[in-house]
Write an enzyme that holds these catalytic residues in place. Structure first.
Site, PDB file in Angstrom:
ATOM      1  N   ALA A 373       9.994  14.720  13.076  1.00 43.64           N
ATOM      2  CA  ALA A 373      10.161  14.022  11.732  1.00 43.64           C
ATOM      3  C   ALA A 373      11.324  13.218  11.704  1.00 43.64           C
ATOM      4  CB  ALA A 373       9.684  14.640  10.464  1.00 43.64           C
ATOM      5  N   LYS A 419       3.901   1.493   9.030  1.00 44.76           N
ATOM      6  CA  LYS A 419       4.685   0.279   9.218  1.00 44.76           C
ATOM      7  C   LYS A 419       4.811   0.266  10.908  1.00 44.76           C
ATOM      8  CE  LYS A 419       7.608   0.474   5.242  1.00 44.76           C
ATOM      9  NZ  LYS A 419       6.729   1.483   4.608  1.00 44.76           N
TER      10      LYS A 419
END
Length: 639
Positions: A373, A419
């Site tokens: 992450a 995105k």
């Protein structure tokens, strides 16, 4: 119609009066009441006709008015706001009435006007009654004007106890909010009137909301636990009204204004859909009794991943982060949970792009599962720092993923972003590059399962729309919006972490997992909801007197008007009904190797133009900034 125009004219006059003008009006009323009380007293106490004919009253009354002006100004009576009158204010009126009666007696004595002493006492009492009654009448008239003008929001108070009663009293003189009624579960209160408001049964709530045109329900039951308040609030929202919780009355006596103390109840309502998660995921054997590493573990998503992983009973949890402060905070917060479950936590400070550090950590701790992450995620920042963004997001993924394969890790799950789909900025392009790396390794790493999870904006994460808007509201606005047409997919922090763990548990290799997030929300609608749930109104052309303005700031570098979740058309179901597997083409092994050589060379030279050129060549949908300048209004986002 004529009455409405008259009310509006009166309202406009009152609103535009200056403080000095308001003080002059109050003083003039008190002086007129001196004359009225004087004439009334003479009429009931003396032979008024004979006294008026003697003209003795002309001698004392003008001086009484003069002294009244001086004493009233000295006591500050004209400065007291109508809705602020209490025992202290009435006490000042009593003092004024006493002085007025005394001055009347002395002046009439000097003038040798034949009036009994008792007449002056009655004069003072009558004057006190007149002034007190005038305050009540003027306040009621003023509130009626505000009500008729239509600027007051009607609220229902749920809970007629001490806190609810105090709230009703406090709102009774508020010029923008009107308490209409109570609802209470206590049968002994139902049917009564508390603080001049009727108390209804909860079963009557739909009828009360409709008949009284309620805009908001204030939950005034602070003694209940948070879960109970949330349950009640969820039930109340089904009636189509907003719900806010109220702190205990003891918390309302501080310096902050009453309405600023009202905090929206934390719910998933901002999603505009039902949350997609379960408290205890099935199939979590992939993490049970394993050594799990979470890169970016100090971030919003990473820290929630660590918290949920502890519930899966891993053997050891490694928290890898580049930020010392974030790493310290997450370790401190998780240490009690880990100690209780007898799970070892190992904090690792450094960058995932540091190859030697990554290899050493994976081999020393025999890591089984990696949840990646770690990434720079703020679109405008990465847009203006393209090389740093690609080094961290792309080369960091390249280093960590290859080290995972070499160390024999069982699973590597990349946390990606919407995105990455046909990106218009460097941040999105870097995330798509990271996906391409993982897709490539998944095809030629039989010993390690590589997969990725893609989702939209996370509500409440650092730098996201909710905390930023709340900060702007706290500063008094304006709240910034890039484009009124912008839409985004939203999910909660808990949903995002839960999705990563679920998808990671049944990944077979090479998948791109996507959550069914419903329809995208308009960011403008979300901003309005946040403002209104904070207890304020939106200032716009429909309500120019509103509290918080929404300011359109235009396109920020690297942003899109609408985000997407899928690159291709196909998707298949998985073991979870709300998680889908996207079918997307990647690059060949040769293409990935070539792209990575080019990226490494550009990073060594710190060549931002070359970074953008590489992204344009290899990332589908990405075009350089110069080529986008001629495009039609693109759009901004939320944060």
């Amino acid at each position: 119609m004529r009455e409405a125009r008259f009310v509006k004219r009166v309202h406009d006059i009152v609103v535009h009066l200056t403080q000095q003008q308001k003080r002059s009006v109050m003083l003039a009323v008190d002086l007129v009441l001196v004359v009225a009380a004087y004439l009334f007293t003479l009429a009931v106490q003396t032979d008024a006709g004979a006294f008026f004919a003697s003209r003795d009253w002309w001698l004392g009354l003008p001086l009484v008015l003069l002294f009244t002006t001086a004493i009233s100004s000295l006591l500050g009576i004209p400065n007291i706001r109508l809705k602020a009158y209490d025992v202290s204010g009435m006490g000042r009126l009593a003092v004024l009435a006493g002085f007025v009666a005394l001055c009347s007696a002395l002046l009439h004595g000097f003038a040798r006007a034949d009036l009994p002493l008792g007449t002056h006492v009655v004069f003072g009492v009558v004057y006190l009654l007149f002034t007190a009654l005038s305050r009540i009448v003027m306040l009621e008239v003023l509130l009626a004007v505000y009500r008729r003008h239509g600027h007051r929001r009607r609220v229902l108070i749920y809970g007629a106890g001490k806190t609810g009663t105090q709230l009703a009293i406090a709102l009774s003189t508020h010029d923008k909010i009107e308490a209409a009624a109570f609802v209470d579960d206590n049968p002994t209160l139902q049917g009564l009137r508390v603080a001049r408001l009727p108390v209804h049964r909860p079963v009557d709530l739909p009828r009360v909301v409709e008949e009284m045109q309620i805009d908001r329900i204030l939950l005034a039951m602070p003694s209940l636990s948070k879960p109970k308040q949330i349950q009640i609030a969820r039930r109340l929202r089904k009636h189509g009204v907003e719900v806010q919780s109220l702190p205990s009355f003891a918390q309302l006596v501080g310096e902050e204004p009453l309405l600023e103390k009202m905090a929206p109840i934390p719910t998933n309502e901002l999603l505009g859909r039902e949350a997609r998660m379960r408290a205890t995921p099935q199939g979590m054997s992939s993490f049970s009794d394993r050594t799990v590493l979470v890169s970016g573990g100090g971030g919003t998503i990473g820290s929630e991943l660590c918290r949920q992983i502890l519930g899966c009973k891993p053997r050891k949890l490694l928290i890898f982060d580049i930020s010392e402060a974030a790493l310290y905070d997450v370790e401190k917060s998780l240490a009690p949970l880990a100690a209780e479950a007898d799970i070892e936590i190992v904090p690792v400070l450094g960058s995932v792009a540091e190859e030697r550090l990554v290899q050493q950590v994976l081999h020393r701790h025999h890591v089984d599962v990696i949840l990646h992450a770690a990434a720079y995620k703020h679109v405008p920042l990465v847009e203006t720092n393209a090389v740093s963004g690609f080094v961290n997001n792309v080369l960091g993924t390249w280093v960590l993923a290859r080290a995972a394969r070499e160390a024999g890790c069982a699973r590597f799950i990349l946390v990606s972003s919407d995105k990455a789909v046909r990106p218009r900025g460097i941040m999105g392009a870097s995330k798509r590059f990271a996906e391409l790396i993982v897709q490539d390794l998944a095809q030629r790493s039989p010993g390690t399962v590589f997969a990725m999870v893609r989702f939209g904006n996370v509500l409440g994460s650092s730098g996201s729309v909710v905390p930023l808007v709340q900060e702007q509201i706290a500063r008094g606005g304006p709240v910034t919006l890039t484009d009124p047409r912008a839409t985004r997919y939203f999910m909660t922090i808990e949903e995002a972490a839960n999705l990563v763990l679920r998808a990671g548990s049944f990944a077979k290799g090479g998948e791109v997992f996507v959550l069914d997030m419903g329809q995208p929300r308009k960011v403008a609608d979300l901003l309005r909801q946040i403002i209104q749930s904070s207890g304020y109104s939106v200032r716009d052309k429909d309500d120019p007197d509103g509290d918080i303005e929404i300011e359109i700031v235009g396109l920020r570098p690297g942003e899109k008007l609408h985000e997407e979740l899928l690159i291709g058309e196909g998707q298949t179901v998985t073991a979870h009904e709300k998680i889908f597997r996207a079918q997307e083409a990647g690059l060949s092994e040769h293409e990935v190797a070539q792209a990575m050589r080019m990226l490494q060379d550009a990073a060594e030279d710190w060549d931002e133009d070359e970074i953008r050129a590489i992204a344009s060549r290899w990332v589908e949908g990405f075009v350089e900034v110069e080529q986008r300048l001629g495009e039609a209004a693109g759009g901004p986002v939320a944060r």
